[in-house]
Design a protein around this motif. Structure first.
Motif, PDB file in Angstrom:
ATOM      1  N   GLN A  60      21.024  69.967  11.259  1.00 44.42           N
ATOM      2  CA  GLN A  60      20.757  71.402  11.219  1.00 44.42           C
ATOM      3  C   GLN A  60      19.519  71.700  12.050  1.00 44.42           C
ATOM      4  O   GLN A  60      18.430  71.211  11.764  1.00 44.42           O
ATOM      5  CB  GLN A  60      20.543  71.863   9.781  1.00 44.42           C
ATOM      6  N   CYS A  61      19.704  72.513  13.092  1.00 41.34           N
ATOM      7  CA  CYS A  61      18.599  72.896  13.973  1.00 41.34           C
ATOM      8  C   CYS A  61      18.493  74.412  14.023  1.00 41.34           C
ATOM      9  O   CYS A  61      19.515  75.107  13.972  1.00 41.34           O
ATOM     10  CB  CYS A  61      18.825  72.377  15.391  1.00 41.34           C
ATOM     11  N   ILE A  90      21.884  68.596  20.631  1.00 43.57           N
ATOM     12  CA  ILE A  90      22.352  68.485  19.248  1.00 43.57           C
ATOM     13  C   ILE A  90      23.642  67.687  19.196  1.00 43.57           C
ATOM     14  O   ILE A  90      23.831  66.833  18.314  1.00 43.57           O
ATOM     15  CB  ILE A  90      22.553  69.881  18.627  1.00 43.57           C
ATOM     16  N   THR A  91      24.547  67.952  20.131  1.00 44.02           N
ATOM     17  CA  THR A  91      25.807  67.210  20.185  1.00 44.02           C
ATOM     18  C   THR A  91      25.554  65.716  20.347  1.00 44.02           C
ATOM     19  O   THR A  91      26.168  64.881  19.665  1.00 44.02           O
ATOM     20  CB  THR A  91      26.670  67.721  21.351  1.00 44.02           C
ATOM     21  N   GLY A 117      13.527  62.428  15.295  1.00 45.67           N
ATOM     22  CA  GLY A 117      12.264  62.401  16.033  1.00 45.67           C
ATOM     23  C   GLY A 117      12.471  62.577  17.527  1.00 45.67           C
ATOM     24  O   GLY A 117      11.885  63.466  18.158  1.00 45.67           O
ATOM     25  N   PRO A 118      13.312  61.725  18.146  1.00 45.99           N
ATOM     26  CA  PRO A 118      13.586  61.916  19.581  1.00 45.99           C
ATOM     27  C   PRO A 118      14.205  63.274  19.899  1.00 45.99           C
ATOM     28  O   PRO A 118      13.920  63.859  20.944  1.00 45.99           O
ATOM     29  CB  PRO A 118      14.564  60.778  19.887  1.00 45.99           C
ATOM     30  N   LEU A 119      15.055  63.777  18.993  1.00 42.42           N
ATOM     31  CA  LEU A 119      15.649  65.097  19.221  1.00 42.42           C
ATOM     32  C   LEU A 119      14.570  66.171  19.270  1.00 42.42           C
ATOM     33  O   LEU A 119      14.609  67.076  20.123  1.00 42.42           O
ATOM     34  CB  LEU A 119      16.656  65.413  18.119  1.00 42.42           C
ATOM     35  N   ALA A 149      11.514  73.529  17.221  1.00 44.98           N
ATOM     36  CA  ALA A 149      11.874  72.219  17.769  1.00 44.98           C
ATOM     37  C   ALA A 149      12.415  71.276  16.711  1.00 44.98           C
ATOM     38  O   ALA A 149      13.277  70.443  16.996  1.00 44.98           O
ATOM     39  CB  ALA A 149      10.666  71.589  18.458  1.00 44.98           C
ATOM     40  N   GLU A 150      11.944  71.395  15.487  1.00 45.76           N
ATOM     41  CA  GLU A 150      12.280  70.398  14.465  1.00 45.76           C
ATOM     42  C   GLU A 150      13.636  70.678  13.826  1.00 45.76           C
ATOM     43  O   GLU A 150      13.970  71.804  13.487  1.00 45.76           O
ATOM     44  CB  GLU A 150      11.206  70.368  13.383  1.00 45.76           C
ATOM     45  N   CYS A 151      14.420  69.625  13.663  1.00 51.79           N
ATOM     46  CA  CYS A 151      15.723  69.694  13.002  1.00 51.79           C
ATOM     47  C   CYS A 151      15.676  68.833  11.744  1.00 51.79           C
ATOM     48  O   CYS A 151      14.756  68.040  11.545  1.00 51.79           O
ATOM     49  CB  CYS A 151      16.823  69.181  13.929  1.00 51.79           C
TER      50      CYS A 151
END
Length: 512
Positions: A60-61, A90-91, A117-119, A149-151
Motif C-alpha cells: 500500500q503506497c 510498485i509493480t 526500504g528500497p522502494l 515516499a513510504e509504503c
C-alpha cells in the motif's frame, strides 16, 4: 485478438515481472506464491477466518497522483511520466513480494529491508523529479511531497474508509512480517503447502478469492448507496437521453495504456482495456489523432473513446497478452470476455438543463487503486440481469442460471466550466450533491452511464476456494478486487452532435 498500439512491446526477457515467479503449469500467466495458509467461508456474510501463517498480501503506497491538485500545464507531461514511474516501481516491488515468500518466512525484517526500504528510496527520487518538473516552469513544489515516499504492507481484506482508518486484516506495520492478522497470530511462513494452492486459477495470490464473491440473492434490494450519480432524474430537471451505439469492441482493440492518466507511457495502466468508439486511442494519441480517427459508433460524429478494464475468466486460456506486461506478466490471466451488450447512454440532471461538454473533456469514474487507496472514489457496481435493483461495489456477483453479469458505471455530471482535465484528473468534474444539483461553480453536463452485460460461467465456491473465477483486470498489487473497477471517457463528439445530445436531453426526448 489484437491491440492498437504504435509502440512495440518490450521483449519478454526484459520485462520487469519476468523473473518474479514461475510460469503456471497448465494455467495462463504467472503463478504468484501463496501468501496465506487457509481460508474458510462463514455463511452469507462471507467473513473469512484465517490460520496463523498469513503474510503481507500486497503493498500500500500513497497515491501521489490524487494528492497533486495544482500542477502547471507546462509541467504535466513530465509529472505524468514520473507518476507512471511510481506505478512501475510498485509493480516491481509487488512482484518481489510475491516471489520471495521463502526468504520472508525465515527473516521477520525481510519485507522492510529488502522490499519496502528500497522502494521508499526509489519513490523519493521520483518525487524529487516531480518537484523539479514543477519548479522548472516556475511553479512551487507541493509542501511535504516527500512524506508520500513510504509504503507499507497490507492484508487481503477490504481497504480503509478513505480517511486512513484501516480495514480488517491490514497489519498496520511497515511490512516487517510481525503484524497481527485478525487476532489469529503473527505473520510468518509460506502457508501449509509452502507454495501455491491448488485451484489458484493461474495467478495465485493475485486473486480474486472466495470472499470477493457474493450470491446476488444475498444482496438486499436498494442496498447500494446511490449518492454518486445512480439516482434517477428528478421531475424538475432535464428528462431526455441520448444513446450512443458503438458496439462491443468487435474490432478487438486492446492495450494496457491509459491516455488520460499516463499519456506517452507504454503500459501506463498495467492492465488491459477494452475500447469502443474511437479507433486510435493508445498512449501516444494526440487530440488531433482522436479527432481524425475512425469510430465504431453508428453516428460518425461521435469519435469519443469509451474504455474500461477487460473482464477475464481465469480458466487457463492463453490469451494474446499472456506473456505481456499488462497481461499475464502482471497477473492478468485467462480468457478475455467480451460484453454481449455495451449500453452507452447520456442522461440529464435532476434539477436543471444541461450544457454541452467541451471537446476532449476527460473523465475517469471509479478508482483502479481503490483496494489500497480506500473507497472514497470507488464508483462502479456489479449486478445480474433481472436483479438490477441490487448493486454491489465490493463483490463480484454469482448470478442464477439464465441471468448475466452486469457492470455499471455512472460518471460525474458536473463540470467546472473551464478545464478539460485537471492535475489529478478529478477536480475539473464532480458528482451532483444529494439534492441533485451541482456544487457551486460547477454546471450540469450530460451524465454518461455505461452498462456492460456479460455471459459469464458461474464460478464455484467450495471450502473457501473459488474455481474458475472471473475478475476485472487491474494493477497487480490490487489483487483483482472488484472495488477497483473503473471506466474512462474522452469526449470527441463534433459540435453538431453534442448540441443534438443537449437538445434531446433538455427537451425530454430519447434519441440515438
Amino acid at each position: 485478438m489484437g491491440r492498437n498500439t504504435r509502440k512495440r512491446r518490450s521483449p519478454l526477457a526484459t520485462k520487469v515481472i519476468a523473473g518474479a515467479a514461475a510460469l503456471a503449469v497448465g494455467g495462463g500467466g504467472l503463478v504468484w506464491a501463496n501468501f496465506y495458509a487457509s481460508a474458510h467461508e462463514s455463511g452469507p456474510s462471507h467473513n473469512r477466518t484465517r490460520s496463523a501463517g498469513a503474510q503481507v498480501a500486497t503493498i500500500q503506497c500513497p497515491d501521489v497522483g490524487q494528492k497533486l491538485r495544482k500542477v502547471p500545464r507546462g509541467a504535466r507531461a513530465g509529472v505524468d511520466r514520473e507518476l507512471a514511474q511510481l506505478d512501475k516501481q510498485i509493480t516491481e516491488a509487488y512482484a518481489r513480494l510475491a516471489s520471495t515468500r521463502q526468504a520472508q518466512s525465515g527473516d521477520a525484517s525481510y519485507v522492510q529491508n529488502a522490499i519496502l526500504g528500497p522502494l521508499k528510496s526509489k519513490r523519493t527520487a521520483a518525487l524529487d523529479r516531480i518537484g523539479t518538473n514543477i519548479r522548472r516552469v516556475g511553479g512551487n513544489t507541493p509542501q511535504g511531497l516527500g512524506r508520500f515516499a513510504e509504503c507499507r504492507g497490507m492484508g487481503v481484506d477490504q481497504p480503509d474508509d478513505g480517511n486512513g482508518n484501516a480495514g480488517n486484516g491490514q497489519d498496520g506495520q511497515n511490512g516487517d512480517g510481525q503484524g497481527e492478522d485478525d487476532g489469529q497470530g503473527q505473520n510468518g511462513g509460506q502457508g501449509q503447502d509452502g507454495g501455491q494452492n491448488q485451484g489458484d486459477n493461474g495467478n495465485g495470490a493475485a486473486g480474486p478469492f472466495a470472499e470477493d464473491f457474493v450470491d446476488i440473492n444475498d444482496v438486499q434490494p436498494g442496498s447500494r448507496d446511490l449518492e454518486n450519480g445512480f439516482a434517477a432524474n428528478g421531475e424538475g430537471g432535464s428528462q431526455g437521453s441520448f444513446t450512443a451505439v458503438c458496439g462491443v469492441n468487435e474490432n478487438n482493440l486492446f492495450n494496457s495504456d491509459n491516455l488520460i492518466v499516463a499519456p506517452g507511457v507504454d503500459n501506463g495502466a498495467h492492465h488491459t482495456h477494452d475500447y469502443v468508439g474511437n479507433q486510435d486511442n493508445d498512449a501516444f494519441s494526440s487530440d488531433e489523432d482522436l479527432a481524425n480517427a475512425e469510430t465504431s459508433c453508428q453516428n460518425q460524429g461521435d469519435r469519443s473513446t469509451y474504455y474500461w478494464p477487460v473482464l477475464r475468466l481465469q480458466d487457463g486460456t492463453q490469451e494474446f497478452d499472456a506473456g505481456d506486461l499488462g497481461g499475464g506478466a502482471e497477473g492478468n490471466v485467462g480468457k478475455i470476455l467480451k460484453a454481449s451488450e455495451a449500453e452507452i447512454k447520456f442522461v440529464g440532471n435532476q434539477r436543471s438543463d444541461v450544457v454541452a461538454m467541451p471537446k476532449f473533456l476527460r473523465i475517469i469514474t471509479g478508482d483502479a487503486k481503490a483496494f489500497t487507496n480506500g473507497v472514497a472514489n470507488a464508483n462502479s457496481s456489479f449486478s445480474c440481469t433481472g436483479f438490477e435493483d441490487r448493486q454491489v461495489t465490493d463483490k463480484y456477483v454469482l448470478c442464477p442460471e439464465g441471468s448475466q453479469v452486469v457492470r455499471t458505471s455512472n460518471f460525474q455530471s458536473c463540470w467546472d466550466g473551464q478545464n478539460i482535465d485537471s492535475a489529478n484528473h478529478r477536480d475539473h468534474v464532480a458528482f451532483v450533491q444529494q439534492d441533485g444539483s451541482c456544487p457551486n461553480g460547477f454546471q450540469a453536463i450530460p451524465q454518461l452511464q455505461v452498462r456492460l452485460v456479460y455471459d459469464v460461467p458461474a464460478p464455484t465456491v467450495e471450502n473457501g476456494q473459488v474455481q474458475n473465477p472471473y475478475a476485472v483486470d487491474g494493477f497487480p498489487e490490487q489483487l483483482h478486487k472488484p472495488i477497483t473497477d473503473h471506466n474512462d471517457f474522452i469526449n470527441v463528439m463534433d459540435e453538431n452532435l453534442m448540441n443534438e445530445v443537449v437538445d434531446c436531453i433538455n427537451s425530454g426526448e430519447d434519441c440515438q
